[in-house]
Enzyme design. Structure first.
Site, PDB file in Angstrom:
ATOM      1  N   CYS A 171       0.819  -1.209   0.000  1.00 34.46           N
ATOM      2  CA  CYS A 171       0.000   0.000   0.000  1.00 34.46           C
ATOM      3  C   CYS A 171       0.862   1.272   0.000  1.00 34.46           C
ATOM      4  O   CYS A 171       1.561   1.536  -0.955  1.00 34.46           O
ATOM      5  CB  CYS A 171      -0.972  -0.042   1.171  1.00 34.46           C
ATOM      6  N   HIS A 172       0.840   2.057   1.078  1.00 36.89           N
ATOM      7  CA  HIS A 172       1.638   3.281   1.171  1.00 36.89           C
ATOM      8  C   HIS A 172       3.064   3.025   1.681  1.00 36.89           C
ATOM      9  O   HIS A 172       3.883   3.935   1.704  1.00 36.89           O
ATOM     10  CB  HIS A 172       0.957   4.299   2.088  1.00 36.89           C
TER      11      HIS A 172
END
Length: 182
Positions: free
Chosen positions: A108-109
């Site tokens: 994800c991030h």
């Protein structure tokens, strides 16, 4: 043979499922999961923007070395990697881990921390879509795929990709990082 896996997180802002699902996959496969953070005590996980569970920290990143672990998992959440990339010890730990050649998995991030560690030049990775310009600016090739393995880097886009991500993490522990893409 049991392996030791570091899960590096900030004190808060961790996307809960991106920590708990890989953690469960690692421990269910017979390996040891260790929660590493920038501060001792507990960390606060989130379910997107809502507070989730807390989890006790095992080791602070300042007292950990990459040589202590067989793999590194970097969960996402927006605030978690944003805080980690501002911590010199965390960034150094990640940089050392990537250089070691042992598996580093980011979802994800979390690739924001890989950008800060300056380890994406010439590497093919995926992430949450909003990071694609940052990854390209750091010299990486961003692709929109559920799972991307490039050398010892394992990346996925979001919680929907957790089955592939967790499978690749466990596979890398059993057969090395390159096996995760096979």
């Amino acid at each position: 043979m049991s392996k030791k896996v570091a899960f590096l997180v900030a004190p808060e802002g961790i996307e809960q499922v991106e920590l708990t699902e890989p953690w469960k996959a690692v421990t269910d496969a017979g390996h040891e999961a260790v929660l590493v953070s920038t501060e001792s005590g507990t960390v606060q996980m989130f379910n997107h923007l809502d507070k989730g569970d807390t989890k006790d920290v095992d080791v602070t990143v300042g007292s950990a070395t990459a040589q202590d672990y067989d793999a590194l998992v970097l969960p996402g959440g927006v605030a978690n990697p944003d805080a980690l990339r501002m911590d010199d010890s965390a960034v150094g730990f990640i940089r050392d881990f990537v250089a070691s050649g042992r598996p580093v998995a980011a979802i994800c991030h979390a690739p924001w921390t890989l950008i800060e560690a300056d380890v994406l030049r010439g590497r093919r990775v995926t992430s949450w879509p909003s990071l694609q310009t940052d990854i390209r600016n750091a010299g990486g090739e961003w692709v929109d795929e559920a799972l991307v393995t490039d050398g010892n880097l394992i990346t996925s886009r979001n919680p929907d990709d957790l089955p592939q991500f967790c499978g690749a993490v466990v596979e890398s522990l059993e057969h090395g990082a390159a096996a995760a893409s096979a």
